[in-house]
Design an enzyme around this catalytic site. Sequence first.
Site, mmCIF file in Angstrom:
data_model
loop_
_atom_site.group_PDB
_atom_site.id
_atom_site.type_symbol
_atom_site.label_atom_id
_atom_site.label_comp_id
_atom_site.label_asym_id
_atom_site.label_seq_id
_atom_site.Cartn_x
_atom_site.Cartn_y
_atom_site.Cartn_z
ATOM 1 N N THR A 56 60.716 -26.796 -61.373
ATOM 2 C CA THR A 56 59.974 -26.410 -60.163
ATOM 3 C C THR A 56 59.256 -25.063 -60.325
ATOM 4 O O THR A 56 59.472 -24.348 -61.292
ATOM 5 C CB THR A 56 60.940 -26.341 -58.964
ATOM 6 O OG1 THR A 56 62.065 -25.565 -59.358
ATOM 7 C CG2 THR A 56 61.396 -27.705 -58.559
ATOM 8 N N ASP A 57 58.434 -24.738 -59.301
ATOM 9 C CA ASP A 57 57.667 -23.483 -59.340
ATOM 10 C C ASP A 57 58.361 -22.384 -58.550
ATOM 11 O O ASP A 57 57.705 -21.473 -58.048
ATOM 12 C CB ASP A 57 56.280 -23.700 -58.731
ATOM 13 C CG ASP A 57 55.577 -24.898 -59.308
ATOM 14 O OD1 ASP A 57 55.463 -24.963 -60.519
ATOM 15 O OD2 ASP A 57 55.142 -25.771 -58.527
ATOM 16 N N SER A 72 59.085 -17.411 -55.618
ATOM 17 C CA SER A 72 58.033 -18.415 -55.526
ATOM 18 C C SER A 72 56.998 -18.034 -56.577
ATOM 19 O O SER A 72 56.416 -16.960 -56.501
ATOM 20 C CB SER A 72 57.424 -18.391 -54.129
ATOM 21 O OG SER A 72 56.300 -19.218 -54.114
ATOM 22 N N ARG A 73 56.795 -18.908 -57.560
ATOM 23 C CA ARG A 73 55.965 -18.495 -58.696
ATOM 24 C C ARG A 73 54.472 -18.685 -58.465
ATOM 25 O O ARG A 73 53.681 -18.078 -59.152
ATOM 26 C CB ARG A 73 56.385 -19.232 -59.966
ATOM 27 C CG ARG A 73 57.787 -18.874 -60.361
ATOM 28 C CD ARG A 73 58.176 -19.312 -61.742
ATOM 29 N NE ARG A 73 59.611 -19.147 -61.861
ATOM 30 C CZ ARG A 73 60.492 -20.115 -61.709
ATOM 31 N NH1 ARG A 73 60.084 -21.341 -61.482
ATOM 32 N NH2 ARG A 73 61.774 -19.869 -61.794
ATOM 33 N N VAL A 74 54.070 -19.543 -57.535
ATOM 34 C CA VAL A 74 52.628 -19.719 -57.345
ATOM 35 C C VAL A 74 52.144 -19.459 -55.929
ATOM 36 O O VAL A 74 50.963 -19.229 -55.712
ATOM 37 C CB VAL A 74 52.159 -21.127 -57.786
ATOM 38 C CG1 VAL A 74 52.291 -21.331 -59.253
ATOM 39 C CG2 VAL A 74 52.875 -22.213 -57.016
#
Length: 509
Positions: free
Chosen positions: A339-340, A365-367
Amino acid sequence: MLIQMLDETMATIRTVAQDNRFTLHSQETGTVLQVGGGIARVRGLASVTSEELVQFPDGVLGVAINLEPEEVGIMLLGDSDKLSAGIRVTATGRETDTPVGDGLLGRVIDATGRVLDGGKPLEFHERRPIERPAPEIIERAPVTTPLETGIKSIDALIPIGRGQRELILGDRQTGKTSIAIDTIINQRDKDVVCIYCAVGQRATSVAKVVGTLREHKAMEHTVVVVASDDDPPGLRYITPYAATTMAEYFMEQGQDALIVYDDLTRHARAYRELSLLLRRPPGREAYPGDIFYIHSRLLERSTHLRSEFGGGSLTALPVIETQAQDISAYIPTNLISITDGQIYLSPTLFQKGLLPAIHVGKSVSRVGGKTQHPSLRSVASDLRLAYSQFEELETFARFSTRLDDDTRATIERGRRVREVLKQHEHQPLRACEQAVILFAVNAGLLDDLPAEKVTEAEQKIQQHLVSALPEICAQMDAGKKLDDEQWQRTTECIQDALAEFAPSETDDT
Ligand code: ATP
Ligand code: MG
């Protein structure tokens, strides 16, 4: 007379045959050797293909998953009570498929399209295979629009974008489902279609979720796809794939869709059960070797499509249950790497009543950060820092009674931030309501207020802003930047709302 009737019938058959509506095909049949645990071993289906649907008497369906030279392993999608060794099984020549279409909205169904809400028969557009290839890289666009959850701590600190895959993980009873349901409720007026996919939960828990969605008028834009814990493992295993096919229909129409998988731990267990019954070699934690692949191919199907391909998106919120807070177990680490980002829910915070029990330090949260509303972004970065400094200092301050003024101020500010981040379930907030209270605490406007009054003050501030400055609210909701003069007016509005909380003359004396 008889000859004339015969002639007419022959004529009809000929016309149908000419129209190509009438084709003859042979059906392959086999014999069941053994049934048990949601699996059937069958001999005789020599040309059956992997993932092909097969049919038993009484309409029970199964899916061929183990193709061996002598026999075929079938996972059952229905009740196996009436099945026994020796009965015939027919290959359908069809891939396993599921209904898709707008008619699914508001319904509670299972992966095969069986209606579970007792309502009218399901209306659907067509049936599509449950396993479909994920969109190619060339079809994918960066994530640009926020998916608003309406939960302050997520939208401010761990923002999610449309097309992102964000894992929700935590021990049992820590509020995982509540976060997912609140996100669905918050999509009410935002034209995001939602799919809630319940795997392996008790039927009563699913009924509770459906009840909550109905109560908050969130069923109109939602499809609930269920395989409960008493359904056969085969049905539990295919349900997330079928639910994704249903969601992809909306994405391919150019709409934004959201899918919640609640939960993938139980999905992995269903697959482990099937694999062990099919005598596939067990690996780590007795899961089969392809356990990573079953989740990666599922979550790869969520994306944001480029405008040439319709511009739709599919956001995924998979849920995972951890055991004794171990996020480094096999399935959680797999999912974290697919997951991101993840939202970690801590049982310690839950017990302290700090709800939602989101552990900000372990969540990321990466994006989604790039998609965040500017009004929230401007307050969020300071907030994260202030909050993590506070958490560190708070533990440290327990050992010492003498604190310098700076430390005391940081701790007092942190306490108010913590109060502000609390939020009751099923009460999602608008972007402006979130931004104004976070701005207030960041600007130190709540510093003079006793911590226990913060929740009450928050509601006053939000109500005051919405009624006094509707144009600023609309601008914040639309994700537009505010200029200094507008922030100044917002500050004055907050101060007005806080006026009634100011200590009175008698308190001073
Ligand atoms: P399970 O492991 O059983 O699936 P879960 O992690 O999904 O549990 P929930 O069912 O969402 O947890 O929540 C557990 C309980 O906590 C529920 O009774 C719910 O009402 C309560 N709860 C969750 N979040 C909040 C909140 N923000 N405010 C108040 N109560 C909450
Ligand atoms: Mg749950």
